[in-house]
Design a protein around this motif. Structure first.
Motif, mmCIF file in Angstrom:
data_model
loop_
_atom_site.group_PDB
_atom_site.id
_atom_site.type_symbol
_atom_site.label_atom_id
_atom_site.label_comp_id
_atom_site.label_asym_id
_atom_site.label_seq_id
_atom_site.Cartn_x
_atom_site.Cartn_y
_atom_site.Cartn_z
ATOM 1 N N GLU A 265 0.831 -1.205 0.000
ATOM 2 C CA GLU A 265 0.000 0.000 0.000
ATOM 3 C C GLU A 265 0.865 1.255 0.000
ATOM 4 O O GLU A 265 1.843 1.368 0.736
ATOM 5 N N GLY A 266 0.491 2.191 -0.849
ATOM 6 C CA GLY A 266 1.172 3.481 -0.912
ATOM 7 C C GLY A 266 2.336 3.545 -1.872
ATOM 8 O O GLY A 266 2.872 4.634 -2.113
ATOM 9 N N GLU A 267 2.750 2.414 -2.435
ATOM 10 C CA GLU A 267 3.889 2.451 -3.348
ATOM 11 C C GLU A 267 3.520 3.018 -4.718
ATOM 12 O O GLU A 267 4.385 3.526 -5.431
ATOM 13 N N VAL A 268 2.248 2.922 -5.103
ATOM 14 C CA VAL A 268 1.783 3.443 -6.387
ATOM 15 C C VAL A 268 0.769 4.547 -6.114
ATOM 16 O O VAL A 268 -0.177 4.354 -5.345
ATOM 17 N N GLN A 269 0.972 5.707 -6.726
ATOM 18 C CA GLN A 269 0.118 6.864 -6.458
ATOM 19 C C GLN A 269 -0.282 7.531 -7.770
ATOM 20 O O GLN A 269 0.395 7.405 -8.778
ATOM 21 N N ARG A 270 -1.387 8.257 -7.711
ATOM 22 C CA ARG A 270 -1.837 9.030 -8.872
ATOM 23 C C ARG A 270 -1.049 10.320 -8.981
ATOM 24 O O ARG A 270 -0.518 10.835 -8.002
ATOM 25 N N GLU A 271 -1.036 10.857 -10.210
ATOM 26 C CA GLU A 271 -0.350 12.116 -10.467
ATOM 27 C C GLU A 271 -1.339 13.140 -11.016
ATOM 28 O O GLU A 271 -2.542 12.913 -11.082
ATOM 29 N N LEU A 272 -0.801 14.308 -11.418
ATOM 30 C CA LEU A 272 -1.637 15.416 -11.877
ATOM 31 C C LEU A 272 -2.548 15.009 -13.035
ATOM 32 O O LEU A 272 -3.745 15.277 -13.044
ATOM 33 N N SER A 273 -1.977 14.362 -14.044
ATOM 34 C CA SER A 273 -2.737 13.949 -15.223
ATOM 35 C C SER A 273 -3.263 12.529 -15.046
ATOM 36 O O SER A 273 -2.637 11.692 -14.394
ATOM 37 N N GLN A 274 -4.407 12.248 -15.664
ATOM 38 C CA GLN A 274 -4.956 10.900 -15.629
ATOM 39 C C GLN A 274 -4.175 9.942 -16.526
ATOM 40 O O GLN A 274 -4.486 8.748 -16.575
#
Length: 359
Positions: A39-48
């Motif tokens: 958990e937490g190793e992959v995150q969303r960024e500004l763009s989809q």
């Protein structure tokens, strides 16, 4: 030994055209179903169309490399399952006329309302290296010591030559794009931690930035962790290159804490040297922080290695850094190899290079 952690940003692209695709939510969901990730190793960024990973806290470059391989392989597998590909390139080489939607969080939506055209053009991907420091006073000393060397790091890590289907003439176009935010580029020099905190608080209090998350300097103190966060680098095509850059950053931090003398660092010199580093990468001249003179790129990186030699030796990374830096000068960094692929077989070759070397 200073601890180290790495964050990498990637873009999701169509396997045939290379244009970004807004499938980050699907890819993240597919990746999180894999047992290889926590958990937490992959995150969303500004763009989809973008996604980010963060390694755990590491003590060795072997750990950094192992985690990045694991994370890249898992995300690449998830991307393929979702009909796209994972791409570790500092800028998106090819785009269509469609705007990639912003990830729908309050923060990102507020950013787009504040600077719509700039946000729409943030299809850029960086590598952030966190180095543990004893306290914020030590962190400010490290920031001041890093400043003259940020252009050399920019040049070594340059991996964004293309933009909207054309060659920008720059090795790191991401540096140019990212430098358009209000608080960006090389950080100023600070007297101490209180001076750092006061000046950032003033920016927020006067409404010039919304919060401390909009401090986009190429190096800053983390507000979440006891680290210095160095953000001057494009995301790297390969894990080996990421390991090299991470090792050089940590060694620079360690040498500063060990009392190494900081070369003169006038702000106008560092900013101009950074522009030339983004323009030429490692194929032309760089400004040597020690002499202040333009020199061949190999000589400038040689000055960096001389600066950090003791620190690399202390962590057992001297031979690895020499080998990887020698390979980079021989084969070219990401910007050089992307341009070579375009000359060889055109657009399909660039897409293939980026996808293959990413994973």
């Amino acid at each position: 030994m200073l601890t180290i952690g790495v964050e990498e940003e990637y873009v999701l692209i169509d396997p045939a055209s290379g244009v970004p695709v807004a499938r980050a939510a699907d890819v993240q969901a597919a990746a999180n179903r894999q047992r290889a990730l926590t958990e937490g190793e992959v995150q969303r960024e500004l763009s989809q169309a973008q996604i980010e990973v963060a390694t755990p806290v590491c003590r060795s470059l072997d750990e950094v490399g192992g985690h990045l391989l694991r994370l890249r392989h898992s995300l690449a597998q998830a991307a393929r399952a979702c009909g796209c590909r994972l791409a570790a390139t500092g800028s998106v080489p090819f785009t269509d006329r469609l705007r990639v939607p912003v990830t729908r969080t309050p923060r990102y939506l507020r950013l787009r309302r504040a600077a719509p055209a700039l946000v729409d053009e943030q299809l850029i991907n960086g590598m952030h290296v966190h180095v543990g420091v004893p306290d914020r006073e030590a962190g400010v000393r490290v920031l001041n010591g890093l400043r003259p060397w940020l252009p050399v790091l920019t040049a070594v890590a340059a991996n964004s030559p293309f933009w909207h289907g054309g060659d920008t003439g720059f090795a790191s176009w991401r540096t140019v794009v990212f430098d358009r935010w209000p608080v960006s580029g090389p950080p100023p020099e600070f007297a101490d931690a209180a001076d750092y905190d006061r000046r950032i608080s003033t920016l927020v209090e006067r409404g010039l930035i919304a919060d401390t998350g909009q401090i986009y300097w190429q190096a800053r103190l983390s507000e979440r962790y006891p680290t210095v966060e160095v953000r001057a680098m494009d995301v790297q095509l390969t894990v080996d290159e990421a390991v090299l850059v991470a090792g050089l950053v940590r060694a620079l931090c360690a040498s500063t804490l060990g009392g190494a003398e900081t070369p003169p660092s006038e702000p106008e010199f560092i900013r101009a040297a950074g522009w030339y580093a983004a323009r030429h990468g490692t194929t032309g001249v760089l400004h040597d922080p020690v002499t202040g003179r333009p020199v061949p790129a190999r000589q400038a990186t040689g000055s960096l290695v001389a600066r950090v030699d003791d620190a690399l030796a202390a962590t057992g990374d001297r031979d690895r850094a020499a080998c990887l830096l020698g390979r980079l000068h021989r084969d070219g960094n990401g910007a050089v190899r992307q341009r070579r692929a375009l000359r060889r077989e055109g657009r399909a070759s660039v897409i293939g290079l980026i996808v293959d070397e990413t994973a």
